[in-house]
Design a protein around this motif. Sequence first.
Motif, mmCIF file in Angstrom:
data_model
loop_
_atom_site.group_PDB
_atom_site.id
_atom_site.type_symbol
_atom_site.label_atom_id
_atom_site.label_comp_id
_atom_site.label_asym_id
_atom_site.label_seq_id
_atom_site.Cartn_x
_atom_site.Cartn_y
_atom_site.Cartn_z
ATOM 1 N N GLU A 172 0.831 -1.214 0.000
ATOM 2 C CA GLU A 172 0.000 0.000 0.000
ATOM 3 C C GLU A 172 0.861 1.257 0.000
ATOM 4 N N GLY A 173 2.192 1.068 -0.028
ATOM 5 C CA GLY A 173 3.064 2.234 -0.064
ATOM 6 C C GLY A 173 3.378 2.787 1.309
ATOM 7 N N LYS A 174 3.031 2.034 2.360
ATOM 8 C CA LYS A 174 3.379 2.481 3.710
ATOM 9 C C LYS A 174 4.747 1.924 4.092
ATOM 10 N N GLU A 175 5.354 2.628 5.044
ATOM 11 C CA GLU A 175 6.688 2.210 5.453
ATOM 12 C C GLU A 175 6.593 1.466 6.775
ATOM 13 N N GLN A 176 7.083 0.238 6.809
ATOM 14 C CA GLN A 176 7.122 -0.510 8.070
ATOM 15 C C GLN A 176 8.576 -0.577 8.533
ATOM 16 N N ILE A 177 8.840 0.026 9.695
ATOM 17 C CA ILE A 177 10.209 0.029 10.205
ATOM 18 C C ILE A 177 10.473 -1.260 10.973
ATOM 19 N N LEU A 178 11.592 -1.916 10.659
ATOM 20 C CA LEU A 178 11.903 -3.196 11.298
ATOM 21 C C LEU A 178 12.919 -3.048 12.417
ATOM 22 N N HIS A 179 13.943 -2.264 12.170
ATOM 23 C CA HIS A 179 14.963 -2.040 13.193
ATOM 24 C C HIS A 179 15.402 -0.588 13.139
ATOM 25 N N ILE A 180 15.907 -0.110 14.258
ATOM 26 C CA ILE A 180 16.695 1.119 14.248
ATOM 27 C C ILE A 180 18.114 0.702 14.600
ATOM 28 N N PHE A 181 19.044 1.021 13.729
ATOM 29 C CA PHE A 181 20.437 0.670 14.011
ATOM 30 C C PHE A 181 21.142 1.833 14.679
ATOM 31 N N PHE A 182 21.784 1.548 15.798
ATOM 32 C CA PHE A 182 22.547 2.537 16.552
ATOM 33 C C PHE A 182 24.040 2.254 16.354
ATOM 34 N N LYS B 90 10.332 -5.546 -6.281
ATOM 35 C CA LYS B 90 11.008 -4.840 -5.193
ATOM 36 C C LYS B 90 11.523 -3.492 -5.692
ATOM 37 N N VAL B 91 12.079 -3.505 -6.890
ATOM 38 C CA VAL B 91 12.624 -2.267 -7.445
ATOM 39 C C VAL B 91 11.488 -1.261 -7.634
ATOM 40 N N VAL B 92 10.383 -1.735 -8.206
ATOM 41 C CA VAL B 92 9.234 -0.848 -8.405
ATOM 42 C C VAL B 92 8.765 -0.287 -7.060
ATOM 43 N N GLY B 93 8.708 -1.155 -6.054
ATOM 44 C CA GLY B 93 8.275 -0.724 -4.721
ATOM 45 C C GLY B 93 9.173 0.364 -4.165
ATOM 46 N N ALA B 94 10.482 0.176 -4.303
ATOM 47 C CA ALA B 94 11.436 1.154 -3.760
ATOM 48 C C ALA B 94 11.315 2.486 -4.495
ATOM 49 N N ILE B 95 11.141 2.417 -5.818
ATOM 50 C CA ILE B 95 11.012 3.657 -6.595
ATOM 51 C C ILE B 95 9.727 4.384 -6.202
ATOM 52 N N ARG B 96 8.650 3.618 -6.081
ATOM 53 C CA ARG B 96 7.370 4.224 -5.734
ATOM 54 C C ARG B 96 7.456 4.954 -4.397
ATOM 55 N N ALA B 97 8.126 4.307 -3.442
ATOM 56 C CA ALA B 97 8.239 4.915 -2.114
ATOM 57 C C ALA B 97 9.021 6.220 -2.179
ATOM 58 N N LEU B 98 10.111 6.219 -2.949
ATOM 59 C CA LEU B 98 10.923 7.437 -3.050
ATOM 60 C C LEU B 98 10.191 8.521 -3.828
ATOM 61 N N ALA B 99 9.461 8.102 -4.847
ATOM 62 C CA ALA B 99 8.761 9.073 -5.685
ATOM 63 C C ALA B 99 7.732 9.838 -4.867
ATOM 64 N N GLN B 100 7.219 9.179 -3.830
ATOM 65 C CA GLN B 100 6.244 9.863 -2.975
ATOM 66 C C GLN B 100 6.862 11.036 -2.229
ATOM 67 N N GLU B 101 8.204 10.928 -2.026
ATOM 68 C CA GLU B 101 8.876 11.996 -1.302
ATOM 69 C C GLU B 101 9.190 13.195 -2.197
ATOM 70 N N LEU B 102 8.944 13.031 -3.486
ATOM 71 C CA LEU B 102 9.280 14.089 -4.444
ATOM 72 C C LEU B 102 8.736 15.442 -4.022
ATOM 73 N N THR B 103 9.571 16.435 -4.119
ATOM 74 C CA THR B 103 9.067 17.767 -3.818
ATOM 75 C C THR B 103 8.369 18.319 -5.062
ATOM 76 N N GLU B 104 7.453 19.204 -4.808
ATOM 77 C CA GLU B 104 6.641 19.732 -5.900
ATOM 78 C C GLU B 104 7.474 20.529 -6.909
ATOM 79 N N ASN B 105 8.461 21.273 -6.377
ATOM 80 C CA ASN B 105 9.145 22.202 -7.267
ATOM 81 C C ASN B 105 10.340 21.597 -8.008
ATOM 82 N N GLN B 106 10.364 20.280 -8.111
ATOM 83 C CA GLN B 106 11.429 19.640 -8.876
ATOM 84 C C GLN B 106 11.269 19.993 -10.362
#
Lengths: 234, 220
Positions: free
Chosen positions: A72-82, B54-70
């Motif tokens: 769904e595009g949500k981020e699930q955090i698994l660990h925090i590395f210190f 997995k690659v698509v998932g990672a790109i999608r997640a980063l793309a969400q962070e895109l700033t508007e004024n790019q």
Amino acid sequence: MSETCINCGHSLCARRVPIFSKLDGKEIESVVTLIRRKHFDKGENLFFEGGELQGLIIINRGRAKAYINTPEGKEQILHIFFPGDFFGEKSLFVDKKTEYNVKAVEPVDICMISKKDFQELIKKYPGITSKILQELVNRIDRLESMIENIGAKSVDSRINAVLLEFAQKSLDENQIDSAAQFELPLNREGIANYIGVTRETVSRKLNLLQEEGVIQMIGNKKIKILDKNRLKSE
Amino acid sequence: MSNITINKTDALGDIVAKFPKAAEVLKSYRIDFCCGGHRSLEEAALEKSVDADKVVGAIRALAQELTENQEDFTKMSDERLIDHIINTHHSYLNTNLPEISRLASAVLRAHGDVHPELFEIYKDFHALKADLEQHLIKEEVTLFPGILNSRDEGKVLEEIEDEHEGAGEILRNLRDLSQDYTVPADGCPSYEKLYHKLEELEGDIFQHVHLENNILFKRL
């Protein structure tokens, strides 16, 4: 060599790593020669899920989060590395893809020992293997208790548990007992994702704990645990 | 931003053109998106035995962070895009290639004995430098004016694209030799700076080639 190393800013990283703590001076020296290091800026990804890991990575400075993206595009955090935490240990023994993304939440310096060099090393010092096993067991424990947290524990106890976990990562027991201040590694949203509740719930519960005198918030990120036992009891 | 549509079957170059941050993800998987930009993500992932989802998932997640004024390079006119390439990437190389060269000599002298891979890195970098220096001028005096005046520069274009591939090859080699730009324990601050600069150079060249191969040249 050691002179350059002393000047290097984050020298002798190996000494900080628990898995190498039993090695004697000469052994540590030989570990240090295998170490390679790298800097990552805040927000940079160390790597992404499903990629290839070149070896064992040790966090030497700063904090990083391990997370996966849900469909769904949500981020699930698994660990925090210190600092002192390490990962990639599985890829040292078997060929594996990375199982999560790792991102620097502040500027991070890592030390790395490549798979090939590492296998030479454990042939020479088999004691290291059992130390790694201990740490792996700790990690399984933590994941199991997280599953338990999500599945069975109440929202209250999830928040209590995560506060204690962060305290134990940032401070030693004496400091916790004397209510020392430490910084939360995640913001409210991050904590919410980590324990599977909403951000509003995290904020509300933190306020409640503060009103009850269990914790004290200093600004947005810093916190003191005033009554450790009440966090434990629920 | 909710309308992030990325499919496995999309061409890599198009994905990066739409979501510049995807470059970061692809680089991390060592997927070449500039010279190999015409391939689909699925194809490229298979080659690296990476799970395309997995690659698509990672790109999608980063793309969400895109700033508007790019800046959207795909919407720039040829002239503005060429200006951008010269002012950003050519000027970066003109400043940094000589600086990296000086650093590489100093580091080689101090550490070459213990880390012989530095000799290879030195040679590779200088081959790249020599090639890029004439390449930039070729773009500035021949190819870019040709594009702006609608002249057919087919042969030069082919040369330029070959040179892009050559640069990509050397950059891959440099990454291997330096073990992903990790500095050995006895490396001094200059060593660190050299590797940091080389990695930055890689990022700059990838972006530079991407803007040309996947956006500018595709219009011709």
